[in-house]
Design a protein around this motif. Structure first.
Motif, PDB file in Angstrom:
ATOM      1  N   ARG A 123      38.109 -81.827  13.385  1.00 19.27           N
ATOM      2  CA  ARG A 123      37.454 -82.150  14.429  1.00 19.27           C
ATOM      3  C   ARG A 123      36.832 -80.886  15.019  1.00 19.27           C
ATOM      4  O   ARG A 123      37.865 -80.150  15.868  1.00 19.27           O
ATOM      5  CB  ARG A 123      38.168 -83.154  15.525  1.00 19.27           C
ATOM      6  CG  ARG A 123      37.255 -83.746  16.505  1.00 19.27           C
ATOM      7  CD  ARG A 123      38.012 -84.745  17.342  1.00 19.27           C
ATOM      8  NE  ARG A 123      38.540 -85.881  16.822  1.00 19.27           N
ATOM      9  CZ  ARG A 123      37.824 -86.907  16.451  1.00 19.27           C
ATOM     10  NH1 ARG A 123      36.571 -86.993  16.829  1.00 19.27           N
ATOM     11  NH2 ARG A 123      38.249 -87.744  15.677  1.00 19.27           N
ATOM     12  N   LEU A 124      35.655 -80.441  15.111  1.00 15.43           N
ATOM     13  CA  LEU A 124      35.200 -79.194  15.557  1.00 15.43           C
ATOM     14  C   LEU A 124      34.269 -79.069  16.498  1.00 15.43           C
ATOM     15  O   LEU A 124      33.452 -80.197  16.667  1.00 15.43           O
ATOM     16  CB  LEU A 124      34.669 -78.344  14.188  1.00 15.43           C
ATOM     17  CG  LEU A 124      35.683 -77.669  13.067  1.00 15.43           C
ATOM     18  CD1 LEU A 124      34.842 -77.008  12.203  1.00 15.43           C
ATOM     19  CD2 LEU A 124      36.809 -77.046  13.526  1.00 15.43           C
ATOM     20  N   ASN A 125      34.349 -78.137  17.303  1.00 12.06           N
ATOM     21  CA  ASN A 125      33.170 -78.303  18.299  1.00 12.06           C
ATOM     22  C   ASN A 125      31.706 -77.923  17.400  1.00 12.06           C
ATOM     23  O   ASN A 125      31.659 -77.081  16.513  1.00 12.06           O
ATOM     24  CB  ASN A 125      33.395 -76.992  19.391  1.00 12.06           C
ATOM     25  CG  ASN A 125      32.156 -76.813  20.299  1.00 12.06           C
ATOM     26  OD1 ASN A 125      31.325 -76.166  19.884  1.00 12.06           O
ATOM     27  ND2 ASN A 125      32.479 -77.143  21.577  1.00 12.06           N
ATOM     28  N   LEU A 126      30.637 -78.298  17.723  1.00 12.08           N
ATOM     29  CA  LEU A 126      29.408 -78.322  17.121  1.00 12.08           C
ATOM     30  C   LEU A 126      29.315 -76.711  16.871  1.00 12.08           C
ATOM     31  O   LEU A 126      28.692 -76.340  15.809  1.00 12.08           O
ATOM     32  CB  LEU A 126      28.315 -79.205  17.555  1.00 12.08           C
ATOM     33  CG  LEU A 126      26.986 -78.982  17.041  1.00 12.08           C
ATOM     34  CD1 LEU A 126      26.218 -80.356  17.056  1.00 12.08           C
ATOM     35  CD2 LEU A 126      26.119 -77.812  17.470  1.00 12.08           C
ATOM     36  N   VAL A 127      29.348 -76.044  18.021  1.00  7.65           N
ATOM     37  CA  VAL A 127      29.022 -74.558  18.030  1.00  7.65           C
ATOM     38  C   VAL A 127      30.039 -73.883  17.087  1.00  7.65           C
ATOM     39  O   VAL A 127      29.565 -72.827  16.305  1.00  7.65           O
ATOM     40  CB  VAL A 127      29.336 -74.032  19.298  1.00  7.65           C
ATOM     41  CG1 VAL A 127      28.858 -72.504  19.340  1.00  7.65           C
ATOM     42  CG2 VAL A 127      27.922 -74.706  20.203  1.00  7.65           C
ATOM     43  N   ASP A 128      31.354 -74.354  17.167  1.00  8.12           N
ATOM     44  CA  ASP A 128      32.203 -73.816  16.173  1.00  8.12           C
ATOM     45  C   ASP A 128      31.715 -73.854  14.650  1.00  8.12           C
ATOM     46  O   ASP A 128      31.628 -72.973  13.832  1.00  8.12           O
ATOM     47  CB  ASP A 128      33.656 -74.273  16.255  1.00  8.12           C
ATOM     48  CG  ASP A 128      34.686 -73.458  15.772  1.00  8.12           C
ATOM     49  OD1 ASP A 128      34.457 -72.392  15.019  1.00  8.12           O
ATOM     50  OD2 ASP A 128      35.763 -74.005  15.401  1.00  8.12           O
ATOM     51  N   TYR A 129      31.261 -75.211  14.206  1.00 10.31           N
ATOM     52  CA  TYR A 129      30.798 -75.658  12.970  1.00 10.31           C
ATOM     53  C   TYR A 129      29.745 -74.699  12.568  1.00 10.31           C
ATOM     54  O   TYR A 129      29.723 -74.168  11.401  1.00 10.31           O
ATOM     55  CB  TYR A 129      30.655 -77.084  12.807  1.00 10.31           C
ATOM     56  CG  TYR A 129      30.110 -77.236  11.468  1.00 10.31           C
ATOM     57  CD1 TYR A 129      30.747 -77.278  10.333  1.00 10.31           C
ATOM     58  CD2 TYR A 129      28.601 -77.463  11.494  1.00 10.31           C
ATOM     59  CE1 TYR A 129      30.208 -77.665   9.080  1.00 10.31           C
ATOM     60  CE2 TYR A 129      27.912 -77.583  10.054  1.00 10.31           C
ATOM     61  CZ  TYR A 129      28.785 -77.714   9.073  1.00 10.31           C
ATOM     62  OH  TYR A 129      28.054 -77.843   7.730  1.00 10.31           O
ATOM     63  N   ALA A 130      28.638 -74.751  13.566  1.00 11.22           N
ATOM     64  CA  ALA A 130      27.612 -74.062  13.374  1.00 11.22           C
ATOM     65  C   ALA A 130      27.884 -72.416  13.190  1.00 11.22           C
ATOM     66  O   ALA A 130      27.184 -71.958  12.180  1.00 11.22           O
ATOM     67  CB  ALA A 130      26.528 -74.136  14.452  1.00 11.22           C
ATOM     68  N   GLY A 131      28.656 -71.825  13.837  1.00  9.38           N
ATOM     69  CA  GLY A 131      29.050 -70.402  13.498  1.00  9.38           C
ATOM     70  C   GLY A 131      29.814 -70.335  12.151  1.00  9.38           C
ATOM     71  O   GLY A 131      29.433 -69.247  11.434  1.00  9.38           O
ATOM     72  N   ARG A 132      30.537 -71.052  11.638  1.00  6.02           N
ATOM     73  CA  ARG A 132      31.216 -70.873  10.491  1.00  6.02           C
ATOM     74  C   ARG A 132      30.206 -71.162   9.323  1.00  6.02           C
ATOM     75  O   ARG A 132      30.371 -70.562   8.320  1.00  6.02           O
ATOM     76  CB  ARG A 132      32.468 -71.781  10.393  1.00  6.02           C
ATOM     77  CG  ARG A 132      33.609 -71.561  11.154  1.00  6.02           C
ATOM     78  CD  ARG A 132      34.456 -72.705  11.251  1.00  6.02           C
ATOM     79  NE  ARG A 132      35.705 -72.394  12.253  1.00  6.02           N
ATOM     80  CZ  ARG A 132      36.485 -71.939  12.240  1.00  6.02           C
ATOM     81  NH1 ARG A 132      37.031 -71.137  11.044  1.00  6.02           N
ATOM     82  NH2 ARG A 132      37.637 -71.907  13.251  1.00  6.02           N
ATOM     83  N   ALA A 133      29.269 -72.130   9.512  1.00  7.52           N
ATOM     84  CA  ALA A 133      28.416 -72.358   8.552  1.00  7.52           C
ATOM     85  C   ALA A 133      27.577 -71.379   8.401  1.00  7.52           C
ATOM     86  O   ALA A 133      26.995 -71.274   7.257  1.00  7.52           O
ATOM     87  CB  ALA A 133      27.604 -73.900   8.479  1.00  7.52           C
ATOM     88  N   ALA A 134      26.700 -70.808   9.307  1.00  7.89           N
ATOM     89  CA  ALA A 134      25.757 -69.903   9.265  1.00  7.89           C
ATOM     90  C   ALA A 134      26.218 -68.457   8.977  1.00  7.89           C
ATOM     91  O   ALA A 134      25.587 -67.917   8.167  1.00  7.89           O
ATOM     92  CB  ALA A 134      24.915 -70.022  10.654  1.00  7.89           C
ATOM     93  N   TYR A 135      27.317 -68.111   9.461  1.00 10.88           N
ATOM     94  CA  TYR A 135      27.624 -66.736   9.562  1.00 10.88           C
ATOM     95  C   TYR A 135      29.072 -66.465   8.522  1.00 10.88           C
ATOM     96  O   TYR A 135      29.111 -65.499   7.987  1.00 10.88           O
ATOM     97  CB  TYR A 135      28.286 -66.130  10.723  1.00 10.88           C
ATOM     98  CG  TYR A 135      26.698 -66.135  11.615  1.00 10.88           C
ATOM     99  CD1 TYR A 135      25.685 -65.177  11.386  1.00 10.88           C
ATOM    100  CD2 TYR A 135      26.711 -66.850  12.665  1.00 10.88           C
ATOM    101  CE1 TYR A 135      24.676 -65.331  12.251  1.00 10.88           C
ATOM    102  CE2 TYR A 135      25.559 -66.870  13.439  1.00 10.88           C
ATOM    103  CZ  TYR A 135      24.446 -65.985  13.096  1.00 10.88           C
ATOM    104  OH  TYR A 135      23.385 -65.909  13.921  1.00 10.88           O
ATOM    105  N   ASP A 136      29.735 -67.443   8.371  1.00  5.45           N
ATOM    106  CA  ASP A 136      30.908 -67.271   7.468  1.00  5.45           C
ATOM    107  C   ASP A 136      30.509 -68.037   6.146  1.00  5.45           C
ATOM    108  O   ASP A 136      31.327 -67.899   5.203  1.00  5.45           O
ATOM    109  CB  ASP A 136      32.045 -68.174   8.145  1.00  5.45           C
ATOM    110  CG  ASP A 136      33.432 -67.672   7.435  1.00  5.45           C
ATOM    111  OD1 ASP A 136      33.496 -66.549   6.795  1.00  5.45           O
ATOM    112  OD2 ASP A 136      34.327 -68.595   7.120  1.00  5.45           O
TER     113      ASP A 136
END
Length: 239
Positions: A123-136
């Motif tokens: 269960r992730l914060n949307l910003v956390d998911y977006a950062g991991r998906a876009a940059y990691d």
């Protein structure tokens, strides 16, 4: 506006600030961390109002009867009533899809990524998911099931996004972080509806047409409507 009217306006404005700060209303205007300052401002305004009343009462007792006259204040001082009316009469909704689609994504590369639980759905914060998906590039996510929440925004082509508005200080500087939805998308989506989306990482991404920033996607396997949170804004993006 005489001194008594000034004191009344200051008192009401301070009371309105205290009301906003002691309820969830203030979250429509500023981030949660500013609550103490908002409450302190309300206390200061009320104290100033009471001090003004006391000063006028004392001056009136010391002034010989029939002597002296009041100097009217500039009429522009009545503009102080406007923020008071805004606080009392207007409770604006949180910024939503209209603002999100007209503002470029605020997603920034994070300094690092917090460790994730070893098993179970994430269960992730949307910003956390977006950062991991876009940059990691999803390395820390793998093929694990993820749950994120946000409100729906639909662009001109009908592409759905899940959005959280991120802010530094107050609603005036709020910017969106967007995650595109693909996969098993619900057939009917209403803008500004809050959803909890279950899905997995996908390498699919696009560029924000407003500022060219990255918008990652999530492969949706399920989605359910949820209530909007008490704090509709996200503060984690710039931490």
């Amino acid at each position: 506006m005489n001194r008594q009217a000034q004191a009344a306006v200051l008192f009401l404005l301070g009371a309105a600030l205290l009301h906003a700060g002691l309820t969830d209303l203030y979250l429509r205007y500023v981030k949660a961390g500013l609550r103490p300052m908002l409450l302190a401002s309300g206390v200061v305004l009320i104290a100033a109002a009471l001090a003004t009343v006391w000063y006028e009462w004392r001056a009136g007792r010391q002034r010989p009867q029939g002597k002296g006259h009041a100097h009217p204040e500039p009429r522009v001082s009545w503009l102080l009533v406007l923020p008071l009316l805004a606080l009392i009469l207007v409770a604006p909704p949180a910024l939503g899809s209209y603002s999100a689609l007209r503002t470029g994504t605020a997603l920034q590369q994070p300094y690092g990524y917090a460790a994730l639980p070893a098993d179970g759905p994430l269960r992730l914060n949307l910003v956390d998911y977006a950062g991991r998906a876009a940059y990691d590039h999803g390395r820390s996510l793998g093929d694990r099931q993820v749950k994120v929440a946000g409100f729906v925004a639909l662009d001109r082509t009908g592409t759905p996004y899940l959005v959280r508005m991120a802010l530094n200080c107050c609603a005036a500087d709020a910017q969106p972080v967007k995650v595109g939805l693909t996969g098993r998308i619900p057939p009917v989506l209403q803008p500004d509806t809050w959803l909890e989306v279950t899905g997995t990482y996908t390498a699919k991404r696009t560029k924000d047409p407003v500022n060219g920033g990255p918008i990652p996607f999530i492969e949706v396997t399920g989605a359910v409507p949820v209530e909007a949170p008490k704090d509709p804004y996200d503060e984690t993006w710039n931490n």
